[in-house]
Motif scaffolding. Sequence first.
Motif, PDB file in Angstrom:
ATOM      1  N   ALA A   1       0.823  -1.211   0.000  1.00 48.98           N
ATOM      2  CA  ALA A   1       0.000   0.000   0.000  1.00 48.98           C
ATOM      3  C   ALA A   1       0.853   1.257   0.000  1.00 48.98           C
ATOM      4  O   ALA A   1       0.492   2.271  -0.596  1.00 48.98           O
ATOM      5  CB  ALA A   1      -0.940  -0.007   1.213  1.00 48.98           C
ATOM      6  N   ASP A   2       2.003   1.199   0.666  1.00 48.01           N
ATOM      7  CA  ASP A   2       2.837   2.390   0.782  1.00 48.01           C
ATOM      8  C   ASP A   2       3.619   2.703  -0.484  1.00 48.01           C
ATOM      9  O   ASP A   2       4.154   3.793  -0.644  1.00 48.01           O
ATOM     10  CB  ASP A   2       3.826   2.226   1.950  1.00 48.01           C
ATOM     11  N   GLY A   3       3.726   1.753  -1.389  1.00 50.17           N
ATOM     12  CA  GLY A   3       4.401   2.014  -2.652  1.00 50.17           C
ATOM     13  C   GLY A   3       5.909   1.888  -2.553  1.00 50.17           C
ATOM     14  O   GLY A   3       6.446   1.163  -1.718  1.00 50.17           O
ATOM     15  N   ARG A   4       6.628   2.620  -3.393  1.00 49.14           N
ATOM     16  CA  ARG A   4       8.069   2.461  -3.551  1.00 49.14           C
ATOM     17  C   ARG A   4       8.818   2.850  -2.276  1.00 49.14           C
ATOM     18  O   ARG A   4       8.475   3.795  -1.598  1.00 49.14           O
ATOM     19  CB  ARG A   4       8.550   3.318  -4.721  1.00 49.14           C
ATOM     20  N   ARG A   5       9.882   2.112  -2.006  1.00 47.67           N
ATOM     21  CA  ARG A   5      10.725   2.370  -0.844  1.00 47.67           C
ATOM     22  C   ARG A   5      12.136   2.675  -1.328  1.00 47.67           C
ATOM     23  O   ARG A   5      12.664   2.006  -2.221  1.00 47.67           O
ATOM     24  CB  ARG A   5      10.744   1.163   0.086  1.00 47.67           C
ATOM     25  N   LEU A   6      12.748   3.680  -0.741  1.00 43.27           N
ATOM     26  CA  LEU A   6      14.142   4.019  -1.013  1.00 43.27           C
ATOM     27  C   LEU A   6      14.986   3.511   0.143  1.00 43.27           C
ATOM     28  O   LEU A   6      14.851   3.961   1.270  1.00 43.27           O
ATOM     29  CB  LEU A   6      14.313   5.530  -1.170  1.00 43.27           C
ATOM     30  N   ARG A   7      15.849   2.551  -0.164  1.00 43.05           N
ATOM     31  CA  ARG A   7      16.658   1.896   0.869  1.00 43.05           C
ATOM     32  C   ARG A   7      18.044   2.535   0.861  1.00 43.05           C
ATOM     33  O   ARG A   7      18.795   2.400  -0.106  1.00 43.05           O
ATOM     34  CB  ARG A   7      16.736   0.401   0.592  1.00 43.05           C
ATOM     35  N   LEU A   8      18.368   3.193   1.952  1.00 42.86           N
ATOM     36  CA  LEU A   8      19.588   3.991   2.042  1.00 42.86           C
ATOM     37  C   LEU A   8      20.494   3.463   3.146  1.00 42.86           C
ATOM     38  O   LEU A   8      20.037   3.192   4.255  1.00 42.86           O
ATOM     39  CB  LEU A   8      19.232   5.454   2.318  1.00 42.86           C
ATOM     40  N   GLY A   9      21.788   3.328   2.830  1.00 42.56           N
ATOM     41  CA  GLY A   9      22.774   2.930   3.823  1.00 42.56           C
ATOM     42  C   GLY A   9      23.673   4.094   4.182  1.00 42.56           C
ATOM     43  O   GLY A   9      24.008   4.921   3.328  1.00 42.56           O
ATOM     44  N   LEU A  10      24.073   4.161   5.443  1.00 45.52           N
ATOM     45  CA  LEU A  10      24.910   5.261   5.929  1.00 45.52           C
ATOM     46  C   LEU A  10      26.066   4.698   6.745  1.00 45.52           C
ATOM     47  O   LEU A  10      25.869   3.854   7.624  1.00 45.52           O
ATOM     48  CB  LEU A  10      24.089   6.218   6.803  1.00 45.52           C
ATOM     49  N   ALA A  11      27.267   5.164   6.445  1.00 40.07           N
ATOM     50  CA  ALA A  11      28.417   4.770   7.243  1.00 40.07           C
ATOM     51  C   ALA A  11      28.269   5.318   8.658  1.00 40.07           C
ATOM     52  O   ALA A  11      27.744   6.424   8.849  1.00 40.07           O
ATOM     53  CB  ALA A  11      29.702   5.285   6.600  1.00 40.07           C
ATOM     54  N   PRO A  12      28.726   4.599   9.665  1.00 38.70           N
ATOM     55  CA  PRO A  12      28.540   5.046  11.056  1.00 38.70           C
ATOM     56  C   PRO A  12      29.310   6.319  11.380  1.00 38.70           C
ATOM     57  O   PRO A  12      29.001   6.976  12.373  1.00 38.70           O
ATOM     58  CB  PRO A  12      29.045   3.861  11.875  1.00 38.70           C
ATOM     59  N   GLU A  13      30.304   6.694  10.561  1.00 41.01           N
ATOM     60  CA  GLU A  13      31.059   7.912  10.822  1.00 41.01           C
ATOM     61  C   GLU A  13      30.273   9.172  10.487  1.00 41.01           C
ATOM     62  O   GLU A  13      30.658  10.272  10.884  1.00 41.01           O
ATOM     63  CB  GLU A  13      32.364   7.897  10.017  1.00 41.01           C
TER      64      GLU A  13
ATOM     65  N   VAL B   1      28.587   9.105  -2.306  1.00 41.11           N
ATOM     66  CA  VAL B   1      27.341   8.366  -2.495  1.00 41.11           C
ATOM     67  C   VAL B   1      27.570   7.346  -3.607  1.00 41.11           C
ATOM     68  O   VAL B   1      28.074   7.697  -4.678  1.00 41.11           O
ATOM     69  CB  VAL B   1      26.184   9.303  -2.868  1.00 41.11           C
ATOM     70  N   VAL B   2      27.212   6.096  -3.352  1.00 36.75           N
ATOM     71  CA  VAL B   2      27.398   5.037  -4.355  1.00 36.75           C
ATOM     72  C   VAL B   2      26.063   4.372  -4.654  1.00 36.75           C
ATOM     73  O   VAL B   2      25.151   4.352  -3.821  1.00 36.75           O
ATOM     74  CB  VAL B   2      28.411   3.976  -3.871  1.00 36.75           C
ATOM     75  N   TRP B   3      25.956   3.820  -5.861  1.00 37.94           N
ATOM     76  CA  TRP B   3      24.773   3.067  -6.268  1.00 37.94           C
ATOM     77  C   TRP B   3      25.190   2.087  -7.347  1.00 37.94           C
ATOM     78  O   TRP B   3      26.290   2.172  -7.912  1.00 37.94           O
ATOM     79  CB  TRP B   3      23.658   3.993  -6.761  1.00 37.94           C
TER      80      TRP B   3
ATOM     81  N   SER C   1      24.525  -6.039  -4.298  1.00 37.24           N
ATOM     82  CA  SER C   1      23.566  -7.151  -4.357  1.00 37.24           C
ATOM     83  C   SER C   1      22.127  -6.688  -4.532  1.00 37.24           C
ATOM     84  O   SER C   1      21.245  -7.511  -4.768  1.00 37.24           O
ATOM     85  CB  SER C   1      23.671  -7.988  -3.085  1.00 37.24           C
ATOM     86  N   GLY C   2      21.877  -5.388  -4.377  1.00 33.27           N
ATOM     87  CA  GLY C   2      20.521  -4.878  -4.511  1.00 33.27           C
ATOM     88  C   GLY C   2      19.763  -4.781  -3.214  1.00 33.27           C
ATOM     89  O   GLY C   2      18.589  -4.395  -3.217  1.00 33.27           O
ATOM     90  N   ARG C   3      20.391  -5.102  -2.087  1.00 33.15           N
ATOM     91  CA  ARG C   3      19.695  -4.963  -0.798  1.00 33.15           C
ATOM     92  C   ARG C   3      19.541  -3.499  -0.404  1.00 33.15           C
ATOM     93  O   ARG C   3      18.672  -3.167   0.399  1.00 33.15           O
ATOM     94  CB  ARG C   3      20.445  -5.736   0.283  1.00 33.15           C
ATOM     95  N   LEU C   4      20.381  -2.636  -0.954  1.00 34.35           N
ATOM     96  CA  LEU C   4      20.270  -1.193  -0.754  1.00 34.35           C
ATOM     97  C   LEU C   4      20.262  -0.501  -2.104  1.00 34.35           C
ATOM     98  O   LEU C   4      20.866  -0.982  -3.066  1.00 34.35           O
ATOM     99  CB  LEU C   4      21.442  -0.663   0.078  1.00 34.35           C
ATOM    100  N   ASP C   5      19.570   0.643  -2.181  1.00 36.89           N
ATOM    101  CA  ASP C   5      19.538   1.420  -3.422  1.00 36.89           C
ATOM    102  C   ASP C   5      20.731   2.362  -3.526  1.00 36.89           C
ATOM    103  O   ASP C   5      21.342   2.491  -4.598  1.00 36.89           O
ATOM    104  CB  ASP C   5      18.232   2.220  -3.501  1.00 36.89           C
ATOM    105  N   LEU C   6      21.059   3.038  -2.439  1.00 33.81           N
ATOM    106  CA  LEU C   6      22.208   3.932  -2.384  1.00 33.81           C
ATOM    107  C   LEU C   6      22.854   3.808  -1.010  1.00 33.81           C
ATOM    108  O   LEU C   6      22.229   3.357  -0.057  1.00 33.81           O
ATOM    109  CB  LEU C   6      21.809   5.399  -2.618  1.00 33.81           C
TER     110      LEU C   6
END
Length: 340
Positions: free
Chosen positions: A87-99, A309-311, A137-142
């Motif tokens: 129902a919520d539609g598209r999700r943007l999966r973002l990863g962030l370095a802990p620094e 930023v990588v993708w 692997s596609g588990r994250l978008d960016l």
Amino acid sequence: MLTERHLEIFVALAEEEHFGAAAQRVGITQPPLSQGLRRLEALLGVRLFERERGVFLTEEGALLLPHARRALAALAELRETGAREHADGRRLRLGLAPEVPAPLAADVAAAPVRAGDRARISTVTAPTASLLSDVASGRLDLAVVRHPSVLHGLAAGQVILLPTWILTPAGSATPAGSTGPDRSADSGGAAESGGAAEYGGTAGAGSPARAGGVAGADDATEAGGAVVRRLPVAVRPRGEAPAAHDLFVDTLASRGRRVETVVVADERAGLALVAAGQAVLVTADETLTASRVERRRATDPPLPLRLRVVWNPRRSGAAFEDPAATARLLEDALAEGAAR
């Protein structure tokens, strides 16, 4: 094969204690319910109910009933979560370095939505090496990762340099050329100093570092004959971002001095060592502080936190149409944070 219907029959019969009522509750007739129960008992290898005088749970059945209820609850939660995601539609999966400092990380994650993107944002914090693997692997978008890194075919934006601060134990000997700590600059318990200073930190003979026997680099003699010991630099494990780690250490050693490091799990652990007089820490988080900790800008030599930023350009599609455009939004948020 064990199915959800088997579990529904088990729970309904245990609670109703009547075959007819249990069948009605599950929405089937009594013969299929009896067949399903026999099949479940055969799969589990135990007898779940006594049927001689009514319907009662056996000892084994009573032990297994809580597990069946939890399994049904988990399946229900799985369906509800799937329905919400659809129902919520598209999700943007973002990863962030802990620094990446927490306030800046929040601004980066919110940047696409603030620019009008209607996607739901989900974020994870993980070491650079893990983020690169998840993007590939596609588990994250960016992902926002430390630079330099081996990208293995991933696309990357420009390098953003965040200013950093060096945290040292309060009262440690101030290296020659430093103007000394200016405690009036910070009301949060940390002191900020200007002027040039050497990295690796120094602690006098009466400091906690000396008393604790912290093994630093080679001792040095300051003006007046006082012997001081340089403290190790608290760093995260090299395996989290090997190339960025090596660049950081090489920059510290650029003054021709041996650099010793101590590995910590995160910056909070590093800050604890600084407060205890056992290490120094370089951080991009301008809010990181503690009592009896002094802070100054890392400018001599500069030790910026380098981010990109990588993708994965091979995985863009209907769910994520233009990763490069979204990456530019994240870069803009990083650049604004660096300029503040």
